[in-house]
Design a protein around this motif. Sequence first.
Motif, PDB file in Angstrom:
ATOM      1  N   GLU A 164       0.829  -1.206   0.000  1.00 22.96           N
ATOM      2  CA  GLU A 164       0.000   0.000   0.000  1.00 22.96           C
ATOM      3  C   GLU A 164       0.866   1.261   0.000  1.00 22.96           C
ATOM      4  OE1 GLU A 164      -3.286   0.230  -0.489  1.00 22.96           O
ATOM      5  OE2 GLU A 164      -3.085  -1.925  -0.839  1.00 22.96           O
ATOM      6  N   LYS A 200       2.141   1.758  -3.512  1.00 24.01           N
ATOM      7  CA  LYS A 200       1.078   2.235  -4.399  1.00 24.01           C
ATOM      8  C   LYS A 200       0.823   3.730  -4.210  1.00 24.01           C
ATOM      9  CE  LYS A 200      -1.388  -2.183  -4.825  1.00 24.01           C
ATOM     10  NZ  LYS A 200      -2.612  -2.957  -4.493  1.00 24.01           N
ATOM     11  N   LYS A 201       0.936   4.214  -2.970  1.00 25.54           N
ATOM     12  CA  LYS A 201       0.731   5.636  -2.696  1.00 25.54           C
ATOM     13  C   LYS A 201       1.810   6.498  -3.346  1.00 25.54           C
ATOM     14  CE  LYS A 201      -1.735   5.041   1.699  1.00 25.54           C
ATOM     15  NZ  LYS A 201      -1.668   5.183   3.172  1.00 25.54           N
TER      16      LYS A 201
END
Length: 412
Positions: free
Chosen positions: A76, A79-80
């Motif tokens: 995550e 992905k950010k």
Amino acid sequence: MESKSKDKDILAHTTIADVYCAAKRLEGVIVKTRLIESAFFSELSENQVYLKPENLQLTGAFKLRGAYNKISQLTEEEKKRGVITASAGNHAQGVAYAAQRLGVRAVICMPATTPILKVEATKARGAEVVLFGDGFDDAYAHSLELQKEHGYVYIHPFNDLQVLLGQGTAALEIIEALKDVDAILCPIGGGGFASGVALATKRISPQVKVIGVEPENAACMKAALAAGHTTTLASADTVADGCAVKTAGDLTYAFCRAYLDGIITVSEIEIMNALLSLIEKHKLVAEGAGVLSLAALTKLPFKGKKVVAILSGGNIDISTISALIDKALIARGRVFAFAVQLPDKPGQLLNVSRILAEENANVIRLDHDQTKVTDSFKKVVLTVTVETHNHKHIERIIAALEKNGYDITQVY
């Protein structure tokens, strides 16, 4: 030395289970393109040939397989940060599609020479496109600068384990559809596709030959295998722009060295001829890199085998395909243009037309110009373009014109 040791470690620990895991991630995302048996290419090569039409894949090329497999496994936090890559077009669209589907920002560096179709298709999938340089290597260098500056996660177009595992899923589909396949032909740019296909094939059916195909003008993997290490070509100028790579990846080099059975190189005219044949015989459109495997069929060192030729991509703009078709037609003797000086008096044009009609040459363009400079003000220049059957047909037309007293100059 450390890099070689790392590559050997990756090779030793990469299994067919890794390719099957990639296939699981791609379920519902990609199209499992079906094999098409080709009577034309079978007769041409004296083998039983099947086409694997990855030009009909979502985004128009196999590259979606590797891009999605890689991006879907990011944390995550990664992905950010967003992702970045460099691509001549097909990997760009694969990354853009995968990023959009997974809700990740994507920045794509593409050569300034990239066909507009590929640029616009990439933008349409929500990616930010940065045009830079004259080829892949220039765009790649710029993308590394941007990654360092902004902290993006890099999605390499070929030199990445998860990318090549995703590409290898195409081999699973081939073997499932044609269990007694004897050989698979796979195009090579940087080597990711060939690495994945060869890995998967050899781990399931080691007796199947996997042969890479490169343009003569951009044979970076063949050069690397000959040298015993990756090396950089002086140039990579080819109509197969998707394979215009000067330097193969070190990881893909290791996989190709371990699993490929050989590499065939093809000329520019062989690529253009393959493209024209695919369009005429199968009504399928592919790009230059997409038909490399077809161009290699007549160079195979065996006959009577079941061969799968992978059509890697079909993202080509109309102006480019028109130019390639025109060049292929000229090379085959299917189009003939000539210029001739005629006396500036009635009936001359009619007489030339009569000769051409008698020789079954169909006129497609005609320029009768009285203003062009000739060796006499009493003459005019006639330039004619005709459709022909082959080079022998052209020879007969020239002979007929000369027999009737016309001294012609062949334009092409």
